[in-house]
Scaffold this motif. Structure first.
Motif, PDB file in Angstrom:
ATOM      1  N   LEU A  17       0.827  -1.207   0.000  1.00 19.03           N
ATOM      2  CA  LEU A  17       0.000   0.000   0.000  1.00 19.03           C
ATOM      3  C   LEU A  17       0.860   1.254   0.000  1.00 19.03           C
ATOM      4  N   GLU A  18       1.992   1.185   0.647  1.00 17.28           N
ATOM      5  CA  GLU A  18       2.897   2.337   0.663  1.00 17.28           C
ATOM      6  C   GLU A  18       3.610   2.509  -0.674  1.00 17.28           C
ATOM      7  N   VAL A  19       3.978   1.395  -1.301  1.00 17.61           N
ATOM      8  CA  VAL A  19       4.759   1.468  -2.535  1.00 17.61           C
ATOM      9  C   VAL A  19       3.901   1.881  -3.722  1.00 17.61           C
ATOM     10  N   ILE A  20       2.682   1.343  -3.831  1.00 15.39           N
ATOM     11  CA  ILE A  20       1.880   1.597  -5.037  1.00 15.39           C
ATOM     12  C   ILE A  20       1.395   3.040  -5.116  1.00 15.39           C
ATOM     13  N   ARG A  21       1.620   3.825  -4.080  1.00 23.48           N
ATOM     14  CA  ARG A  21       1.291   5.249  -4.134  1.00 23.48           C
ATOM     15  C   ARG A  21       2.451   6.100  -4.643  1.00 23.48           C
ATOM     16  N   GLN A  22       3.603   5.485  -4.861  1.00 21.22           N
ATOM     17  CA  GLN A  22       4.786   6.244  -5.272  1.00 21.22           C
ATOM     18  C   GLN A  22       4.671   6.707  -6.730  1.00 21.22           C
ATOM     19  N   ASP A  23       5.458   7.737  -7.040  1.00 18.57           N
ATOM     20  CA  ASP A  23       5.413   8.331  -8.378  1.00 18.57           C
ATOM     21  C   ASP A  23       5.884   7.366  -9.458  1.00 18.57           C
ATOM     22  N   TYR A  24       6.920   6.541  -9.145  1.00 15.24           N
ATOM     23  CA  TYR A  24       7.446   5.664 -10.194  1.00 15.24           C
ATOM     24  C   TYR A  24       6.446   4.578 -10.582  1.00 15.24           C
ATOM     25  N   ILE A  25       5.513   4.245  -9.699  1.00 19.82           N
ATOM     26  CA  ILE A  25       4.465   3.280 -10.049  1.00 19.82           C
ATOM     27  C   ILE A  25       3.479   3.933 -11.018  1.00 19.82           C
ATOM     28  N   ARG A  26       3.119   5.174 -10.748  1.00 19.72           N
ATOM     29  CA  ARG A  26       2.238   5.888 -11.679  1.00 19.72           C
ATOM     30  C   ARG A  26       2.921   6.085 -13.030  1.00 19.72           C
ATOM     31  N   THR A  27       4.241   6.337 -12.996  1.00 15.43           N
ATOM     32  CA  THR A  27       4.983   6.504 -14.244  1.00 15.43           C
ATOM     33  C   THR A  27       4.990   5.213 -15.050  1.00 15.43           C
ATOM     34  N   ALA A  28       5.196   4.078 -14.366  1.00 21.68           N
ATOM     35  CA  ALA A  28       5.209   2.787 -15.054  1.00 21.68           C
ATOM     36  C   ALA A  28       3.862   2.496 -15.697  1.00 21.68           C
ATOM     37  N   ARG A  29       2.792   2.856 -15.008  1.00 21.85           N
ATOM     38  CA  ARG A  29       1.462   2.630 -15.577  1.00 21.85           C
ATOM     39  C   ARG A  29       1.217   3.562 -16.762  1.00 21.85           C
ATOM     40  N   SER A  30       1.706   4.794 -16.655  1.00 22.94           N
ATOM     41  CA  SER A  30       1.491   5.755 -17.750  1.00 22.94           C
ATOM     42  C   SER A  30       2.249   5.363 -19.009  1.00 22.94           C
ATOM     43  N   LYS A  31       3.302   4.560 -18.857  1.00 21.92           N
ATOM     44  CA  LYS A  31       4.060   4.100 -20.019  1.00 21.92           C
ATOM     45  C   LYS A  31       3.367   2.943 -20.738  1.00 21.92           C
ATOM     46  N   GLY A  32       2.283   2.480 -20.166  1.00 16.81           N
ATOM     47  CA  GLY A  32       1.530   1.415 -20.814  1.00 16.81           C
ATOM     48  C   GLY A  32       1.940   0.016 -20.406  1.00 16.81           C
ATOM     49  N   LEU A  33       2.702  -0.123 -19.331  1.00 17.41           N
ATOM     50  CA  LEU A  33       3.088  -1.457 -18.876  1.00 17.41           C
ATOM     51  C   LEU A  33       1.866  -2.213 -18.359  1.00 17.41           C
ATOM     52  N   LYS A  34       1.896  -3.511 -18.531  1.00 17.48           N
ATOM     53  CA  LYS A  34       0.800  -4.340 -18.035  1.00 17.48           C
ATOM     54  C   LYS A  34       0.727  -4.258 -16.510  1.00 17.48           C
ATOM     55  N   GLU A  35      -0.488  -4.351 -15.987  1.00  8.64           N
ATOM     56  CA  GLU A  35      -0.682  -4.202 -14.547  1.00  8.64           C
ATOM     57  C   GLU A  35       0.065  -5.275 -13.763  1.00  8.64           C
ATOM     58  N   ASN A  36       0.090  -6.509 -14.276  1.00 10.79           N
ATOM     59  CA  ASN A  36       0.812  -7.577 -13.574  1.00 10.79           C
ATOM     60  C   ASN A  36       2.303  -7.262 -13.461  1.00 10.79           C
ATOM     61  N   LYS A  37       2.873  -6.712 -14.511  1.00 10.45           N
ATOM     62  CA  LYS A  37       4.292  -6.352 -14.475  1.00 10.45           C
ATOM     63  C   LYS A  37       4.539  -5.203 -13.514  1.00 10.45           C
ATOM     64  N   VAL A  38       3.642  -4.238 -13.477  1.00 10.90           N
ATOM     65  CA  VAL A  38       3.785  -3.115 -12.549  1.00 10.90           C
ATOM     66  C   VAL A  38       3.747  -3.604 -11.106  1.00 10.90           C
ATOM     67  N   ILE A  39       2.813  -4.507 -10.832  1.00 11.69           N
ATOM     68  CA  ILE A  39       2.629  -4.970  -9.453  1.00 11.69           C
ATOM     69  C   ILE A  39       3.764  -5.890  -9.022  1.00 11.69           C
ATOM     70  N   PHE A  40       4.060  -6.910  -9.824  1.00 11.22           N
ATOM     71  CA  PHE A  40       4.990  -7.951  -9.371  1.00 11.22           C
ATOM     72  C   PHE A  40       6.455  -7.641  -9.677  1.00 11.22           C
ATOM     73  N   ILE A  41       6.739  -6.726 -10.595  1.00  9.23           N
ATOM     74  CA  ILE A  41       8.124  -6.392 -10.902  1.00  9.23           C
ATOM     75  C   ILE A  41       8.546  -5.098 -10.215  1.00  9.23           C
ATOM     76  N   HIS A  42       7.778  -4.055 -10.403  1.00  7.53           N
ATOM     77  CA  HIS A  42       8.168  -2.743  -9.877  1.00  7.53           C
ATOM     78  C   HIS A  42       7.739  -2.559  -8.416  1.00  7.53           C
ATOM     79  N   ALA A  43       6.487  -2.882  -8.113  1.00  4.09           N
ATOM     80  CA  ALA A  43       5.985  -2.610  -6.765  1.00  4.09           C
ATOM     81  C   ALA A  43       6.449  -3.660  -5.753  1.00  4.09           C
ATOM     82  N   LEU A  44       6.258  -4.929  -6.070  1.00  4.02           N
ATOM     83  CA  LEU A  44       6.537  -5.987  -5.095  1.00  4.02           C
ATOM     84  C   LEU A  44       8.013  -6.040  -4.709  1.00  4.02           C
ATOM     85  N   LYS A  45       8.902  -5.867  -5.675  1.00  2.00           N
ATOM     86  CA  LYS A  45      10.324  -5.950  -5.367  1.00  2.00           C
ATOM     87  C   LYS A  45      10.741  -4.890  -4.359  1.00  2.00           C
TER      88      LYS A  45
END
Length: 314
Positions: free
Chosen positions: A205-233
C-alpha cells in the motif's frame, strides 16, 4: 560485501559466546542438586559420585565452563543422563525432523502470505481485502498449541481422518507421512502466512502510491508487471526482515507443535530435557538453536542486497 560478512560473522561468534556463558551459568545456579534431580533421591552413592564427576560438579564453575566450551567446539556436548547416549547423537536424530517441518512450513508460508498480501493491497477496500485481512488478523492472534489441540480434536478424535501423533519420513511410507504431516504443518504455517500477508499488504500500500508506479502505468506497462516487478520488489525489504524472524521463531517454537503431536524433534527433546534436568541436552539445544538463529540473521542481511541493489554494505 566481504568485509561486511566477516564483520557479521565476528558479531555472531561474540553473541554465541555470550549466550553460552549465560546458559551455562543459569543452569549452574539453579537451586537444588542436579544429580538428585536427574536420577532421583534413591540413587546409590556410587552412581551419585559417578554422575557428579561426569558433570564436573566437583570443579569450580569457571573451570567447568571452559571444559564444557572446549568440548562443545569439538561437537562433544556430553552424555545425556535421561537417554544414556551422547547428546550429539540425540541432536543428529532429532534435528532433521525439526528442520523438515520448519523449512517445509516456511517455504509454504512465504508464497502464500506474499500472494495474499499483494491481492489484499491491490483490491484494497473490496470484499476480498476484507476477508483476507479479517482471517489474517484472527489467525495471527491464535496460539499455536491451541490450534493444534483444536485440529486434533476435530480431525483425529471426531472425524478420525488423520492420526493424532507420530512422524514417519516420506521415503519410508509416503501416504502415512502426508497424513501425519498435515496438522503439524498447518499449525506452523498458518501464523507465518497471516503475519507475512499483513506485512506485505502494508508495504504494498505504501509502494503503489509512489510516483514511479504511476509513471510505469502511464508508459503502458501491463498491470501484472507493474505490481509484481516494480511494486513488489521494492515492497519486499521490510518483509524480508519478517522472513528471517519467522524462520527463527519456527525453529525456536517447534517445541509446542512437537509436544502436542508427539513428534520426535528437537523441540520435544528440549521439553523432556528441561523436565528431567538433563543438563547436557538443555545446554546443547539452546546453543544449537542460537547458532541457527544467528545464521538466519546473517543470511537475511545478505538477502537485502540481492533484493535492493541500492543497499551498500561498507
Amino acid at each position: 560485501m566481504g568485509r561486511y560478512i566477516a564483520k557479521r560473522i565476528g558479531q555472531m561468534v561474540l553473541i554465541l559466546f555470550l549466550i553460552s556463558i549465560f546458559i551455562f551459568m543459569l543452569i549452574s545456579f539453579i537451586p537444588g542438586d542436579p544429580v538428585y534431580a536427574m536420577l532421583g533421591e534413591e540413587v546409590s552413592p556410587e552412581m551419585y559420585a559417578k554422575v557428579y564427576h561426569e558433570l564436573n560438579l566437583d570443579k569450580p564453575v569457571i573451570y567447568r565452563y571452559f571444559i564444557w566450551l572446549g568440548n562443545a567446539l569439538t561437537g562433544n556436548f556430553g552424555q545425556s543422563t535421561q537417554f544414556h547416549m551422547p547428546t550429539i547423537e540425540l541432536l543428529a536424530e532429532r534435528m532433521p525432523v525439526t528442520l523438515y517441518f520448519t523449512f517445509l512450513s516456511f517455504f509454504i508460508s512465504i508464497p502464500v502470505g506474499v500472494l495474499l498480501g499483494v491481492v489484499s493491497a491491490v483490491y484494497r477496500g473490496k470484499p476480498i481485502d476484507t476477508i483476507v485481512t479479517l482471517i489474517a488478523n484472527t489467525t495471527a492472534c491464535l496460539p499455536q498449541f491451541w490450534i493444534g489441540i483444536l485440529l486434533m480434536y476435530v480431525f483425529a478424535m471426531k472425524l478420525a481422518w488423520l492420526p493424532s501423533f507420530g512422524f514417519v519420513w516420506p521415503w519410508e511410507d509416503f501416504g502415512k507421512s502426508v497424513q501425519m504431516t498435515i496438522m503439524p504443518l498447518f499449525c506452523l504455517a498458518i501464523g507465518g502466512i497471516s503475519s507475512i500477508a499483513r506485512q506485505t499488504r502494508s508495504s504494498m500500500l505504501e509502494v503503489i502510491r509512489q510516483d514511479y508506479i504511476r509513471t510505469a502505468r502511464s508508459k503502458g506497462l501491463k498491470e501484472n508487471k507493474v505490481i509484481f516487478i516494480h511494486a513488489l520488489k521494492n515492497a519486499l525489504i521490510p518483509v524480508i526482515t519478517l522472513f528471517g524472524m519467522r524462520l527463527g521463531l519456527l525453529i525456536g517454537g517447534s517445541m509446542f507443535m512437537e509436544t502436542v503431536f508427539a513428534i520426535p524433534g528437537m523441540g520435544s527433546l528440549f521439553v523432556k530435557a528441561i523436565t528431567s534436568r538433563d543438563i547436557p541436552v538443555v545446554q546443547a539445544c539452546v546453543l544449537v538453536t542460537a547458532l541457527i538463529a544467528c545464521l538466519i540473521n546473517l543470511l537475511t542481511d545478505i538477502l537485502y542486497a540481492v533484493v535492493d541493489p541500492r543497499i551498500k554494505f561498507e
